[in-house]
Scaffold this motif. Structure first.
Motif, PDB file in Angstrom:
ATOM      1  N   LYS A  27       1.229   5.158   9.947  1.00 45.98           N
ATOM      2  CA  LYS A  27       2.403   5.790   9.326  1.00 45.98           C
ATOM      3  C   LYS A  27       2.252   5.815   7.805  1.00 45.98           C
ATOM      4  O   LYS A  27       2.475   6.838   7.157  1.00 45.98           O
ATOM      5  N   PHE A  28       1.849   4.690   7.224  1.00 47.49           N
ATOM      6  CA  PHE A  28       1.712   4.634   5.768  1.00 47.49           C
ATOM      7  C   PHE A  28       0.514   5.448   5.283  1.00 47.49           C
ATOM      8  O   PHE A  28       0.537   5.976   4.164  1.00 47.49           O
ATOM      9  N   GLU A  29      -0.515   5.561   6.105  1.00 44.42           N
ATOM     10  CA  GLU A  29      -1.638   6.424   5.738  1.00 44.42           C
ATOM     11  C   GLU A  29      -1.159   7.868   5.570  1.00 44.42           C
ATOM     12  O   GLU A  29      -1.526   8.562   4.616  1.00 44.42           O
ATOM     13  N   ALA A  30      -0.303   8.310   6.480  1.00 48.59           N
ATOM     14  CA  ALA A  30       0.251   9.662   6.398  1.00 48.59           C
ATOM     15  C   ALA A  30       1.182   9.799   5.209  1.00 48.59           C
ATOM     16  O   ALA A  30       1.130  10.784   4.459  1.00 48.59           O
ATOM     17  N   ILE A  31       2.032   8.802   4.993  1.00 39.19           N
ATOM     18  CA  ILE A  31       3.008   8.867   3.903  1.00 39.19           C
ATOM     19  C   ILE A  31       2.325   8.945   2.553  1.00 39.19           C
ATOM     20  O   ILE A  31       2.695   9.756   1.689  1.00 39.19           O
ATOM     21  N   THR A  32       1.315   8.113   2.315  1.00 37.10           N
ATOM     22  CA  THR A  32       0.621   8.137   1.017  1.00 37.10           C
ATOM     23  C   THR A  32      -0.096   9.470   0.820  1.00 37.10           C
ATOM     24  O   THR A  32      -0.196   9.972  -0.306  1.00 37.10           O
ATOM     25  N   GLY A  61      -3.424   6.759  -4.583  1.00 33.04           N
ATOM     26  CA  GLY A  61      -4.684   6.539  -3.884  1.00 33.04           C
ATOM     27  C   GLY A  61      -4.999   5.059  -3.749  1.00 33.04           C
ATOM     28  O   GLY A  61      -5.481   4.605  -2.701  1.00 33.04           O
ATOM     29  N   ALA A  62      -4.725   4.289  -4.815  1.00 34.81           N
ATOM     30  CA  ALA A  62      -4.953   2.844  -4.764  1.00 34.81           C
ATOM     31  C   ALA A  62      -4.027   2.182  -3.748  1.00 34.81           C
ATOM     32  O   ALA A  62      -4.417   1.234  -3.056  1.00 34.81           O
ATOM     33  N   LEU A  63      -2.798   2.701  -3.642  1.00 33.85           N
ATOM     34  CA  LEU A  63      -1.862   2.177  -2.646  1.00 33.85           C
ATOM     35  C   LEU A  63      -2.368   2.473  -1.230  1.00 33.85           C
ATOM     36  O   LEU A  63      -2.294   1.619  -0.339  1.00 33.85           O
TER      37      LEU A  63
END
Length: 376
Positions: A27-32, A61-63
């Motif tokens: 989910k966070f991969e998509a959000i970032t 990108g770092a996040l």
């Protein structure tokens, strides 16, 4: 345990099985990934410059890299036979991992090279896994765990991770007479809110030596900014403190970007209309989320001159506070803009319900194809 610690612990939740952990990090991969598109959309509409989008894109990108690293660390969460712990995240306020997770990752990074030297290579681990699968007809759980940890440490050694603190950097922008103008940027993972926060400050330098090369002023300026980087402090407090401590540095504009909270009906238990929207949307897996994005801005309107000693004087900035609704003194900012990023299905429910308080919130909607559209 104190009441404060009990409250903090109550706000935390653990991902207890590998499938929940994988969905969380996916989910966070998509959000970032969507965040980078939102920043690009802001450049098109003129609210961010190309340089600012590049800086924000770097932090985003770092996040993303930080989440990818943690995803490897907790890849086998809850599987029998692995010693891996469970990710702690803030399920009430932010939806992000807790501050302690970011601190632990920074400590792990300092020892990553040593861990990697003591581990078999990825190729060796793969060969061992194949031999166990073919020869013993068993799942090579411990070898999979070793491989996941190797990927975790490799990610930390490659750098470009959003750490708990990301110290200030200064980019030269232009010269105005005898002054140099720098764009100073830095970021933190705020320990009070468990959220990433990014700062951009346009600053005029009237010192003799250019700021990044000044071995006396630059380390002091960096330390000052990091010491004042808390969400609980108003931008006005941060800017005035910096202005008063450095007579030859003049903060003209400072902005603060709060990335989050993240709302998800599957992981968070926040209250309010946005959570109701997500529940009613009943969006398919991977699309049941919304991310808040808040920008605060403080701008210098003019300067005044005051005595700084027996024979010298110094400029002091007079900052403009929000002239609307009389809230400038409360917010400590010239302007505050709130945005929300969400997939199409939840946005449709939000538009239909039109809850109070969302009329002035900027909406960025992610289509099923991944395109981002902005709405007022």
């Amino acid at each position: 345990m104190t009441d404060t610690k009990k409250a903090l612990t109550a706000d935390h939740k653990q991902l207890t099985d590998e499938f929940a952990a994988r969905r969380y990090f996916t989910k966070f991969e998509a959000i970032t990934g969507h965040l980078a598109k939102v920043a690009a959309a802001m450049e098109v509409e003129g609210s961010l410059s190309k340089t600012e989008v590049t800086i924000l894109g770097r932090y985003i990108g770092a996040l993303a890299n930080a989440f990818a690293a943690l995803g490897n660390k907790y890849l086998l969460t809850g599987r029998d036979g692995t010693p891996v712990g469970k990710l702690d995240f803030d399920s009430h306020e932010s939806g992000f991992p807790v501050f302690q997770e970011m601190l632990t990752m920074a400590v792990d990074a300092q020892q990553a090279e040593r861990h990697l030297r003591g581990m078999p290579s990825a190729a060796e681990l793969k060969d061992d896994m194949i031999r166990q699968i073919v020869g013993e007809l068993t799942i090579p759980t411990k070898l999979q765990y070793a491989m996941a940890q190797r990927f975790y440490y490799e990610a930390l050694t490659e750098g470009d991770i959003f750490w708990a603190r990301n110290d200030p950097e200064a980019l030269w922008q232009r010269s105005e007479g005898d002054r140099r103008v720098f764009l100073i940027h830095w970021a933190i993972f705020d320990s009070q809110t468990n959220l990433p926060v990014i700062y951009l400050m346009e600053c005029e330098d009237s010192g003799r030596t250019t700021l990044p090369k000044d071995e006396r002023r630059w380390p002091s300026a960096q330390a000052h900014l990091m010491a004042q980087s808390f969400s609980g402090l108003k931008l006005l407090t941060i800017a005035q403190g910096f202005d008063e401590d450095f007579d030859d540095l003049h903060p003209k504009r400072i902005r603060r970007f709060h990335v989050g909270p993240m709302y998800s009906s599957a992981y968070t238990v926040q209250s309010g209309p946005l959570c109701e929207v997500l529940r009613e949307a009943k969006a398919p897996q991977g699309q049941d989320w919304a991310l808040a994005w808040t920008e605060e801005e403080l701008v210098s309107e003019r300067v005044r001159t005051e005595k700084a000693g027996w024979f010298s004087s110094a400029e002091r900035e007079i900052f403009t506070l929000d002239p609307f609704s009389g809230r400038g003194a409360d917010t400590g900012a010239t302007r505050t803009e709130r945005s929300i990023i969400m997939p199409e299905r939840p946005y449709q429910v939000l538009a239909e319900k039109n809850p109070p308080g969302f009329s002035g919130v900027r909406k960025f909607v992610v289509s099923p194809g991944g395109r981002v559209f902005g709405y007022r």
